[in-house]
Motif scaffolding. Sequence first.
Motif, PDB file in Angstrom:
ATOM      1  N   GLU A  72       0.879  -1.169  -0.061  1.00 32.44           N
ATOM      2  CA  GLU A  72       0.176  -0.025  -0.055  1.00 32.44           C
ATOM      3  C   GLU A  72       0.753   1.267  -0.073  1.00 32.44           C
ATOM      4  O   GLU A  72       0.495   2.276  -0.751  1.00 32.44           O
ATOM      5  N   ALA A  73       1.920   1.045   0.704  1.00 33.22           N
ATOM      6  CA  ALA A  73       2.902   2.310   0.622  1.00 33.22           C
ATOM      7  C   ALA A  73       3.376   2.565  -0.662  1.00 33.22           C
ATOM      8  O   ALA A  73       3.555   3.816  -1.247  1.00 33.22           O
ATOM      9  N   ALA A  74       3.852   1.626  -1.270  1.00 34.85           N
ATOM     10  CA  ALA A  74       4.301   1.736  -2.778  1.00 34.85           C
ATOM     11  C   ALA A  74       3.332   2.066  -3.526  1.00 34.85           C
ATOM     12  O   ALA A  74       3.300   2.956  -4.778  1.00 34.85           O
ATOM     13  N   GLN A  75       1.950   1.752  -3.431  1.00 35.36           N
ATOM     14  CA  GLN A  75       0.909   2.466  -4.156  1.00 35.36           C
ATOM     15  C   GLN A  75       0.477   3.595  -3.927  1.00 35.36           C
ATOM     16  O   GLN A  75       0.238   4.555  -4.968  1.00 35.36           O
ATOM     17  N   LEU A  76       0.628   4.080  -2.739  1.00 28.55           N
ATOM     18  CA  LEU A  76       0.748   5.817  -2.413  1.00 28.55           C
ATOM     19  C   LEU A  76       1.631   6.401  -3.236  1.00 28.55           C
ATOM     20  O   LEU A  76       1.440   7.380  -3.998  1.00 28.55           O
ATOM     21  N   ALA A  77       2.950   5.941  -2.938  1.00 24.90           N
ATOM     22  CA  ALA A  77       3.972   6.564  -3.881  1.00 24.90           C
ATOM     23  C   ALA A  77       3.728   6.642  -5.332  1.00 24.90           C
ATOM     24  O   ALA A  77       4.195   7.708  -5.985  1.00 24.90           O
ATOM     25  N   SER A  78       3.393   5.468  -5.868  1.00 24.12           N
ATOM     26  CA  SER A  78       3.059   5.615  -7.208  1.00 24.12           C
ATOM     27  C   SER A  78       1.834   6.379  -7.568  1.00 24.12           C
ATOM     28  O   SER A  78       2.016   6.893  -8.654  1.00 24.12           O
ATOM     29  N   TYR A  79       0.793   6.594  -6.829  1.00 19.70           N
ATOM     30  CA  TYR A  79       0.104   7.511  -6.968  1.00 19.70           C
ATOM     31  C   TYR A  79       0.315   8.917  -7.297  1.00 19.70           C
ATOM     32  O   TYR A  79       0.130   9.767  -8.128  1.00 19.70           O
ATOM     33  N   ILE A  80       1.284   9.226  -6.382  1.00 20.88           N
ATOM     34  CA  ILE A  80       1.841  10.522  -6.321  1.00 20.88           C
ATOM     35  C   ILE A  80       2.639  10.603  -7.610  1.00 20.88           C
ATOM     36  O   ILE A  80       2.832  11.733  -8.236  1.00 20.88           O
ATOM     37  N   GLU A  81       3.501   9.740  -8.130  1.00 15.09           N
ATOM     38  CA  GLU A  81       4.412   9.954  -9.070  1.00 15.09           C
ATOM     39  C   GLU A  81       3.603   9.906 -10.284  1.00 15.09           C
ATOM     40  O   GLU A  81       3.968  10.535 -11.369  1.00 15.09           O
ATOM     41  N   GLN A  82       2.385   9.161 -10.502  1.00 16.80           N
ATOM     42  CA  GLN A  82       1.523   9.000 -11.724  1.00 16.80           C
ATOM     43  C   GLN A  82       0.970  10.272 -11.932  1.00 16.80           C
ATOM     44  O   GLN A  82       0.855  11.086 -13.020  1.00 16.80           O
ATOM     45  N   TYR A  83       0.557  11.113 -10.776  1.00 13.60           N
ATOM     46  CA  TYR A  83       0.123  12.653 -10.889  1.00 13.60           C
ATOM     47  C   TYR A  83       1.232  13.375 -11.345  1.00 13.60           C
ATOM     48  O   TYR A  83       0.807  14.206 -12.419  1.00 13.60           O
ATOM     49  N   LYS A  84       2.297  13.318 -11.004  1.00 16.02           N
ATOM     50  CA  LYS A  84       3.415  14.090 -11.370  1.00 16.02           C
ATOM     51  C   LYS A  84       3.871  13.982 -12.890  1.00 16.02           C
ATOM     52  O   LYS A  84       3.995  14.729 -13.769  1.00 16.02           O
ATOM     53  N   VAL A  85       3.775  12.676 -13.457  1.00 16.63           N
ATOM     54  CA  VAL A  85       4.057  12.296 -14.668  1.00 16.63           C
ATOM     55  C   VAL A  85       2.869  12.814 -15.622  1.00 16.63           C
ATOM     56  O   VAL A  85       3.209  13.322 -16.797  1.00 16.63           O
ATOM     57  N   TYR A  86       1.669  12.692 -15.106  1.00 14.93           N
ATOM     58  CA  TYR A  86       0.562  12.958 -16.007  1.00 14.93           C
ATOM     59  C   TYR A  86       0.470  14.796 -15.986  1.00 14.93           C
ATOM     60  O   TYR A  86       0.341  15.053 -17.292  1.00 14.93           O
ATOM     61  N   PHE A  87       0.673  15.106 -15.019  1.00 12.16           N
ATOM     62  CA  PHE A  87       0.472  16.683 -15.206  1.00 12.16           C
ATOM     63  C   PHE A  87       1.624  17.394 -15.731  1.00 12.16           C
ATOM     64  O   PHE A  87       1.901  18.496 -16.184  1.00 12.16           O
ATOM     65  N   PHE A  88       2.984  16.957 -15.365  1.00 12.75           N
ATOM     66  CA  PHE A  88       4.214  17.702 -15.724  1.00 12.75           C
ATOM     67  C   PHE A  88       5.273  16.924 -16.569  1.00 12.75           C
ATOM     68  O   PHE A  88       6.262  17.494 -16.758  1.00 12.75           O
ATOM     69  N   GLY A  89       4.959  15.652 -16.986  1.00 13.30           N
ATOM     70  CA  GLY A  89       5.704  14.985 -17.844  1.00 13.30           C
ATOM     71  C   GLY A  89       6.790  14.128 -17.223  1.00 13.30           C
ATOM     72  O   GLY A  89       7.183  14.574 -16.091  1.00 13.30           O
ATOM     73  N   TYR A 117     -10.918   8.421   1.417  1.00 13.70           N
ATOM     74  CA  TYR A 117      -9.955   9.584   1.209  1.00 13.70           C
ATOM     75  C   TYR A 117     -10.780  10.558   0.973  1.00 13.70           C
ATOM     76  O   TYR A 117     -12.177  10.617   1.139  1.00 13.70           O
ATOM     77  N   ARG A 118     -10.239  12.107   1.141  1.00  8.91           N
ATOM     78  CA  ARG A 118     -10.740  13.177   1.033  1.00  8.91           C
ATOM     79  C   ARG A 118     -10.054  14.114   0.327  1.00  8.91           C
ATOM     80  O   ARG A 118      -8.807  13.927   0.092  1.00  8.91           O
ATOM     81  N   VAL A 119     -10.765  15.073  -0.441  1.00  7.70           N
ATOM     82  CA  VAL A 119     -10.112  16.166  -1.006  1.00  7.70           C
ATOM     83  C   VAL A 119     -10.038  17.558  -0.349  1.00  7.70           C
ATOM     84  O   VAL A 119     -11.356  17.727   0.295  1.00  7.70           O
ATOM     85  N   VAL A 135      -6.516   0.770  -3.701  1.00 12.37           N
ATOM     86  CA  VAL A 135      -6.735   0.762  -5.128  1.00 12.37           C
ATOM     87  C   VAL A 135      -7.972   1.318  -5.447  1.00 12.37           C
ATOM     88  O   VAL A 135      -8.336   2.102  -6.358  1.00 12.37           O
ATOM     89  N   GLN A 136      -9.117   0.502  -5.012  1.00 14.57           N
ATOM     90  CA  GLN A 136     -10.274   0.889  -5.194  1.00 14.57           C
ATOM     91  C   GLN A 136     -10.825   2.300  -5.032  1.00 14.57           C
ATOM     92  O   GLN A 136     -11.429   3.162  -5.600  1.00 14.57           O
ATOM     93  N   VAL A 137     -10.181   2.861  -3.881  1.00 10.75           N
ATOM     94  CA  VAL A 137     -10.374   4.272  -3.493  1.00 10.75           C
ATOM     95  C   VAL A 137      -9.717   5.363  -4.590  1.00 10.75           C
ATOM     96  O   VAL A 137     -10.221   5.957  -4.847  1.00 10.75           O
ATOM     97  N   MET A 138      -8.277   4.893  -4.866  1.00  9.05           N
ATOM     98  CA  MET A 138      -7.822   5.459  -5.834  1.00  9.05           C
ATOM     99  C   MET A 138      -8.621   5.508  -7.180  1.00  9.05           C
ATOM    100  O   MET A 138      -8.393   6.650  -7.732  1.00  9.05           O
ATOM    101  N   ASP A 139      -9.176   4.365  -7.415  1.00  8.53           N
ATOM    102  CA  ASP A 139      -9.645   4.435  -8.767  1.00  8.53           C
ATOM    103  C   ASP A 139     -11.063   5.444  -8.640  1.00  8.53           C
ATOM    104  O   ASP A 139     -11.291   6.046  -9.669  1.00  8.53           O
ATOM    105  N   ARG A 140     -11.711   5.389  -7.537  1.00  7.21           N
ATOM    106  CA  ARG A 140     -12.894   6.369  -7.407  1.00  7.21           C
ATOM    107  C   ARG A 140     -12.097   7.840  -7.588  1.00  7.21           C
ATOM    108  O   ARG A 140     -12.939   8.752  -8.200  1.00  7.21           O
TER     109      ARG A 140
END
Length: 169
Positions: free
Chosen positions: A48-65, A98-100, A138-143
Amino acid sequence: MTATWWKYDADRDDPLANLRIPVTSAHPGWRYIACFDRGSEARPTDLEAAQLASYIEQYKVYFFGTNGWYKRKLEEQPFDTDAVTRVFHKWADGDWSYRVVTWQYGPFWVPLSPRSRGGDFAAHLYADKAAIGPLTLVQVMDRDKHMHTEYPSKDWATWKAAHPETFPA
């Protein structure tokens, strides 16, 4: 600058910080891309820690390349910050929410906390179906990744497929 100086509200010595995951409150003082709520009833597993780190990395790659200048600039700091923070909370094994931080209406956590599922508030929110939850991380991240896109976003699905060690099928 002294050795004790720390500008973030995230826990400096938490092991998750080594993965660039801020551990902070449900109301973080910084606009982290994502963080883990220190008030959680349970800690993330290594996966789960690796998934959280990957979630953050995906955000950066998606928005900033993949190697964009702003992504590189973010990575000069211990944590990644941007416009809006997602806070992830773990209730128990296989039970995440999660919450925003910009949310002003509706439930505080999605899905609702376990003690709120099945009550009057849940019945009001989910009038014709059972309240959602528990959900895996992962289901929460998908949502979360369905916002402003198809459910879940194709880019997020492609990211997960490209990282099977972090998101096993």
